[in-house]
Write a protein that holds these residues in place. Sequence first.
Motif, PDB file in Angstrom:
ATOM      1  N   LEU A  21       0.835  -1.205   0.000  1.00  0.00           N
ATOM      2  CA  LEU A  21       0.000   0.000   0.000  1.00  0.00           C
ATOM      3  C   LEU A  21       0.868   1.253   0.000  1.00  0.00           C
ATOM      4  O   LEU A  21       0.562   2.242  -0.692  1.00  0.00           O
ATOM      5  CB  LEU A  21      -0.927  -0.005   1.219  1.00  0.00           C
ATOM      6  N   ASP A  26      -1.378   6.052  -5.091  1.00  0.00           N
ATOM      7  CA  ASP A  26      -2.741   5.874  -5.595  1.00  0.00           C
ATOM      8  C   ASP A  26      -3.265   4.463  -5.375  1.00  0.00           C
ATOM      9  O   ASP A  26      -4.255   4.052  -5.988  1.00  0.00           O
ATOM     10  CB  ASP A  26      -2.800   6.212  -7.090  1.00  0.00           C
ATOM     11  N   MET A  28      -5.090   1.355  -3.299  1.00  0.00           N
ATOM     12  CA  MET A  28      -6.214   1.213  -2.388  1.00  0.00           C
ATOM     13  C   MET A  28      -6.312  -0.232  -1.941  1.00  0.00           C
ATOM     14  O   MET A  28      -5.878  -1.153  -2.654  1.00  0.00           O
ATOM     15  CB  MET A  28      -7.526   1.650  -3.060  1.00  0.00           C
ATOM     16  N   LEU A  36     -16.074  -0.600  -3.083  1.00  0.00           N
ATOM     17  CA  LEU A  36     -14.986  -0.121  -3.936  1.00  0.00           C
ATOM     18  C   LEU A  36     -15.192  -0.484  -5.408  1.00  0.00           C
ATOM     19  O   LEU A  36     -15.023   0.365  -6.293  1.00  0.00           O
ATOM     20  CB  LEU A  36     -13.653  -0.680  -3.449  1.00  0.00           C
ATOM     21  N   ALA A  45     -13.814   5.986  -8.377  1.00  0.00           N
ATOM     22  CA  ALA A  45     -12.523   5.639  -7.776  1.00  0.00           C
ATOM     23  C   ALA A  45     -11.628   5.130  -8.898  1.00  0.00           C
ATOM     24  O   ALA A  45     -12.080   4.383  -9.771  1.00  0.00           O
ATOM     25  CB  ALA A  45     -12.688   4.570  -6.698  1.00  0.00           C
ATOM     26  N   PRO A  47      -7.997   3.734  -8.549  1.00  0.00           N
ATOM     27  CA  PRO A  47      -6.701   3.344  -7.978  1.00  0.00           C
ATOM     28  C   PRO A  47      -5.791   2.762  -9.049  1.00  0.00           C
ATOM     29  O   PRO A  47      -6.243   2.051  -9.961  1.00  0.00           O
ATOM     30  CB  PRO A  47      -7.088   2.288  -6.945  1.00  0.00           C
ATOM     31  N   HIS A 117     -15.237   2.698   4.588  1.00  0.00           N
ATOM     32  CA  HIS A 117     -16.006   3.387   3.547  1.00  0.00           C
ATOM     33  C   HIS A 117     -16.718   4.605   4.136  1.00  0.00           C
ATOM     34  O   HIS A 117     -16.835   5.638   3.484  1.00  0.00           O
ATOM     35  CB  HIS A 117     -17.004   2.430   2.910  1.00  0.00           C
ATOM     36  N   ARG A 162      -3.772   7.480   4.412  1.00  0.00           N
ATOM     37  CA  ARG A 162      -3.809   6.775   3.128  1.00  0.00           C
ATOM     38  C   ARG A 162      -2.955   5.523   3.133  1.00  0.00           C
ATOM     39  O   ARG A 162      -3.270   4.524   2.486  1.00  0.00           O
ATOM     40  CB  ARG A 162      -3.344   7.722   2.006  1.00  0.00           C
TER      41      ARG A 162
END
Length: 292
Positions: A21, A26, A28, A36, A45, A47, A117, A162
């Motif tokens: 991660l 960027d 996820m 997602l 989204a 990623p 979420h 993040r």
Amino acid sequence: MKPPLFRYQAPRTLKEAVVALASDPDAMVLAGGQSLLPAMNFRLANPSLLVDIQHVAELKGIAIEGGQIIVKAMTRHRELELDERVRAANPLLNEAMAHVAHIPIRNRGTVVGSLCHADGAAEVPLVLVLLGGSVLVEGPAGRREIAADEFFRFHLTTTRRRDEIAFEARFPVLRADSGSAFDEVTRRHGDYAIAGVGAVVRMNADGRTSEVRLAACGVTSRPIRLAEAEKLLTGTALSEADLKAAGRAAAEAVTAPDDMHASNAYRRRAVATLVRRMAAKAATRARERIGR
């Protein structure tokens, strides 16, 4: 619809997942994917890397230790809903899980994923706030525990960084002298709540409340405690006048504007009604638990 292009990694340990991660700004995390993946299909989204944690054994399972129900990151909603140990420890969790979407989604979606979420109308964040639970996260800087009242910042926004992975959530066991209740108003069963209310009521030997906890979802940008309504009901016998006053106070906390699903006025009425009903139901269940 199809998602945009992305790279994919499936680590086998939490440490590997954290490293993956952190390797891409960027990236996820993919757990159950029930929020997602639709967001990716609609290009909400995008990623560049998905870090799939479903194969991390240490992120699976439910445990009850030290007065806490410990829910690992890959625990599905349906697992929690059907777990009889959880039902005995805190039946509010099972009751609320039954309102989450539909069974096929609960079979795939994860409890911790719903918390991350952070939809302001979702049931699981409300339960965490109501019970005063917490979320544990791990990132390159180490582990930390985030209390529920600090975790949710805004709709779809939390204080998790993040590069951190939420690896478990903790929900307190319900006290023996307490009862709980949850219900919501929706357009159709399985929809997000137009308004939802959960209650935990602790009773004294004299038939009055010693503690009242109330929380709502769907009425602001995040799940909230209904503090004024709690104050009005604490130390009372929950008379009809007490419950009506608490309902009116709860309605004042509604800030959601009119939208395609309901008006602000409708949500205010719904919250007031739910507060009266859930507080009374939780108190009845508390009396049953202590044999009065």
